[in-house]
Design a protein around this motif. Structure first.
Motif, PDB file in Angstrom:
ATOM      1  N   VAL A 106     -78.814  14.855 -29.533  1.00  0.00           N
ATOM      2  CA  VAL A 106     -78.241  14.653 -30.681  1.00  0.00           C
ATOM      3  C   VAL A 106     -77.379  13.406 -30.701  1.00  0.00           C
ATOM      4  O   VAL A 106     -77.080  12.757 -31.792  1.00  0.00           O
ATOM      5  CB  VAL A 106     -77.379  15.757 -31.515  1.00  0.00           C
ATOM      6  CG1 VAL A 106     -78.022  17.108 -31.691  1.00  0.00           C
ATOM      7  CG2 VAL A 106     -76.307  16.090 -30.486  1.00  0.00           C
ATOM      8  N   GLY A 107     -76.856  13.030 -29.606  1.00  0.00           N
ATOM      9  CA  GLY A 107     -76.189  11.868 -29.380  1.00  0.00           C
ATOM     10  C   GLY A 107     -74.604  12.080 -29.927  1.00  0.00           C
ATOM     11  O   GLY A 107     -74.190  12.997 -29.875  1.00  0.00           O
ATOM     12  N   ASP A 108     -74.213  11.094 -30.335  1.00  0.00           N
ATOM     13  CA  ASP A 108     -72.667  10.776 -30.636  1.00  0.00           C
ATOM     14  C   ASP A 108     -72.642  11.693 -32.077  1.00  0.00           C
ATOM     15  O   ASP A 108     -73.198  11.016 -33.231  1.00  0.00           O
ATOM     16  CB  ASP A 108     -72.255   9.550 -31.078  1.00  0.00           C
ATOM     17  CG  ASP A 108     -70.794   9.407 -31.439  1.00  0.00           C
ATOM     18  OD1 ASP A 108     -70.184  10.442 -31.653  1.00  0.00           O
ATOM     19  OD2 ASP A 108     -70.374   8.179 -31.648  1.00  0.00           O
ATOM     20  N   LYS A 109     -72.131  12.890 -32.164  1.00  0.00           N
ATOM     21  CA  LYS A 109     -71.827  13.703 -33.369  1.00  0.00           C
ATOM     22  C   LYS A 109     -71.296  13.142 -34.602  1.00  0.00           C
ATOM     23  O   LYS A 109     -71.418  13.431 -35.743  1.00  0.00           O
ATOM     24  CB  LYS A 109     -71.372  14.986 -33.201  1.00  0.00           C
ATOM     25  CG  LYS A 109     -72.126  15.963 -32.118  1.00  0.00           C
ATOM     26  CD  LYS A 109     -71.784  17.459 -32.015  1.00  0.00           C
ATOM     27  CE  LYS A 109     -72.609  18.344 -31.543  1.00  0.00           C
ATOM     28  NZ  LYS A 109     -72.027  19.373 -31.275  1.00  0.00           N
ATOM     29  N   SER A 110     -70.460  12.103 -34.261  1.00  0.00           N
ATOM     30  CA  SER A 110     -69.615  11.472 -35.279  1.00  0.00           C
ATOM     31  C   SER A 110     -70.643  10.614 -36.260  1.00  0.00           C
ATOM     32  O   SER A 110     -70.393  10.152 -37.284  1.00  0.00           O
ATOM     33  CB  SER A 110     -68.606  10.385 -34.704  1.00  0.00           C
ATOM     34  OG  SER A 110     -68.990   9.155 -34.033  1.00  0.00           O
ATOM     35  N   GLY A 111     -71.938  10.309 -35.574  1.00  0.00           N
ATOM     36  CA  GLY A 111     -72.834   9.542 -36.616  1.00  0.00           C
ATOM     37  C   GLY A 111     -73.402  10.458 -37.364  1.00  0.00           C
ATOM     38  O   GLY A 111     -74.392  10.055 -38.355  1.00  0.00           O
ATOM     39  N   TRP A 112     -73.338  11.576 -37.603  1.00  0.00           N
ATOM     40  CA  TRP A 112     -74.121  12.427 -38.388  1.00  0.00           C
ATOM     41  C   TRP A 112     -73.175  12.773 -39.548  1.00  0.00           C
ATOM     42  O   TRP A 112     -72.081  13.064 -39.496  1.00  0.00           O
ATOM     43  CB  TRP A 112     -74.347  13.996 -37.513  1.00  0.00           C
ATOM     44  CG  TRP A 112     -75.371  13.959 -36.396  1.00  0.00           C
ATOM     45  CD1 TRP A 112     -75.262  13.378 -35.224  1.00  0.00           C
ATOM     46  CD2 TRP A 112     -76.851  14.351 -36.229  1.00  0.00           C
ATOM     47  NE1 TRP A 112     -76.207  13.464 -34.535  1.00  0.00           N
ATOM     48  CE2 TRP A 112     -77.110  14.180 -35.053  1.00  0.00           C
ATOM     49  CE3 TRP A 112     -77.428  15.121 -37.587  1.00  0.00           C
ATOM     50  CZ2 TRP A 112     -78.426  14.386 -34.846  1.00  0.00           C
ATOM     51  CZ3 TRP A 112     -78.664  15.475 -37.055  1.00  0.00           C
ATOM     52  CH2 TRP A 112     -79.291  15.110 -35.860  1.00  0.00           C
ATOM     53  N   THR A 113     -73.954  13.034 -40.702  1.00  0.00           N
ATOM     54  CA  THR A 113     -73.212  13.417 -41.814  1.00  0.00           C
ATOM     55  C   THR A 113     -73.122  14.926 -42.086  1.00  0.00           C
ATOM     56  O   THR A 113     -72.429  15.344 -42.898  1.00  0.00           O
ATOM     57  CB  THR A 113     -74.400  12.658 -43.200  1.00  0.00           C
ATOM     58  OG1 THR A 113     -75.528  13.254 -43.255  1.00  0.00           O
ATOM     59  CG2 THR A 113     -74.234  11.330 -43.285  1.00  0.00           C
ATOM     60  N   VAL A 114     -73.911  15.488 -41.160  1.00  0.00           N
ATOM     61  CA  VAL A 114     -74.042  17.295 -41.080  1.00  0.00           C
ATOM     62  C   VAL A 114     -74.160  17.418 -39.741  1.00  0.00           C
ATOM     63  O   VAL A 114     -74.362  16.780 -38.959  1.00  0.00           O
ATOM     64  CB  VAL A 114     -75.114  17.945 -41.963  1.00  0.00           C
ATOM     65  CG1 VAL A 114     -75.019  17.449 -43.328  1.00  0.00           C
ATOM     66  CG2 VAL A 114     -76.146  17.481 -41.277  1.00  0.00           C
ATOM     67  N   ASP A 115     -73.374  18.693 -39.316  1.00  0.00           N
ATOM     68  CA  ASP A 115     -73.283  19.291 -37.943  1.00  0.00           C
ATOM     69  C   ASP A 115     -74.951  19.298 -37.561  1.00  0.00           C
ATOM     70  O   ASP A 115     -75.637  20.392 -38.485  1.00  0.00           O
ATOM     71  CB  ASP A 115     -72.497  20.610 -37.959  1.00  0.00           C
ATOM     72  CG  ASP A 115     -72.463  21.362 -36.795  1.00  0.00           C
ATOM     73  OD1 ASP A 115     -73.199  20.901 -35.701  1.00  0.00           O
ATOM     74  OD2 ASP A 115     -71.946  22.213 -36.634  1.00  0.00           O
ATOM     75  N   PRO A 116     -75.352  18.876 -36.684  1.00  0.00           N
ATOM     76  CA  PRO A 116     -76.696  18.923 -36.223  1.00  0.00           C
ATOM     77  C   PRO A 116     -77.000  20.380 -35.905  1.00  0.00           C
ATOM     78  O   PRO A 116     -78.350  20.896 -35.762  1.00  0.00           O
ATOM     79  CB  PRO A 116     -76.967  17.940 -35.124  1.00  0.00           C
ATOM     80  CG  PRO A 116     -75.653  17.910 -34.499  1.00  0.00           C
ATOM     81  CD  PRO A 116     -74.504  17.913 -35.480  1.00  0.00           C
ATOM     82  N   PHE A 117     -75.951  21.379 -35.521  1.00  0.00           N
ATOM     83  CA  PHE A 117     -76.292  22.730 -35.195  1.00  0.00           C
ATOM     84  C   PHE A 117     -75.630  23.677 -36.225  1.00  0.00           C
ATOM     85  O   PHE A 117     -75.730  24.631 -35.948  1.00  0.00           O
ATOM     86  CB  PHE A 117     -75.736  23.051 -33.917  1.00  0.00           C
ATOM     87  CG  PHE A 117     -76.417  21.984 -33.009  1.00  0.00           C
ATOM     88  CD1 PHE A 117     -77.593  22.298 -32.394  1.00  0.00           C
ATOM     89  CD2 PHE A 117     -75.574  21.175 -32.175  1.00  0.00           C
ATOM     90  CE1 PHE A 117     -78.324  21.507 -31.471  1.00  0.00           C
ATOM     91  CE2 PHE A 117     -76.024  20.394 -31.064  1.00  0.00           C
ATOM     92  CZ  PHE A 117     -77.377  20.334 -30.763  1.00  0.00           C
TER      93      PHE A 117
END
Length: 122
Positions: A106-117
């Motif tokens: 998933v890489g850097d989670k701060s780049g996600w707009t939602v929790d990838p999990f």
């Protein structure tokens, strides 16, 4: 009942299974996988359907580690697959469905707009 109607009638159940699958971290990389937990979930769902699941690591396959293309540094200890048998009288007919049960990192989670999990359904 046609296939589309069957899918529509079980849509909430299918969404719940998909959401549960997303919540399981199954990130894989070229140096190892983490499919054990998601494989356990898949095997449990298969069993609920009345089928006979078989969960195994590629390392359990006879001759795998002796194959000339086997890469011993791949860390397959937590990379699992699931197969299933549908009980029945006719053993001459076979069907195989194949899919990946891992995801890319998933890489850097701060780049996600939602929790990838998070398994959030929008």
């Amino acid at each position: 009942m046609d296939l589309i109607k069957k899918i529509e009638s079980r849509k909430s159940e299918l969404y719940e299974i998909l959401s549960n699958l997303i919540k399981i971290d199954s990130q894989s990389s070229c140096v190892g996988g983490s499919e054990k937990e998601i494989s356990k979930y898949i095997a449990k769902e298969i069993e609920k359907m009345g089928y006979l699941p078989d969960m195994y690591s590629p390392l359990d396959v006879e001759g795998m580690t002796e194959h000339p293309d086997f890469w011993p540094f791949h860390n397959l200890e937590n990379s699992y697959n699931v197969s299933a048998v549908i009980p029945g009288k006719d053993r001459t007919k076979r069907l195989m469905l194949a899919a990946h049960n891992d995801t890319v990192a998933v890489g850097d989670k701060s780049g996600w707009t939602v929790d990838p999990f998070g398994g959030e359904i929008k």
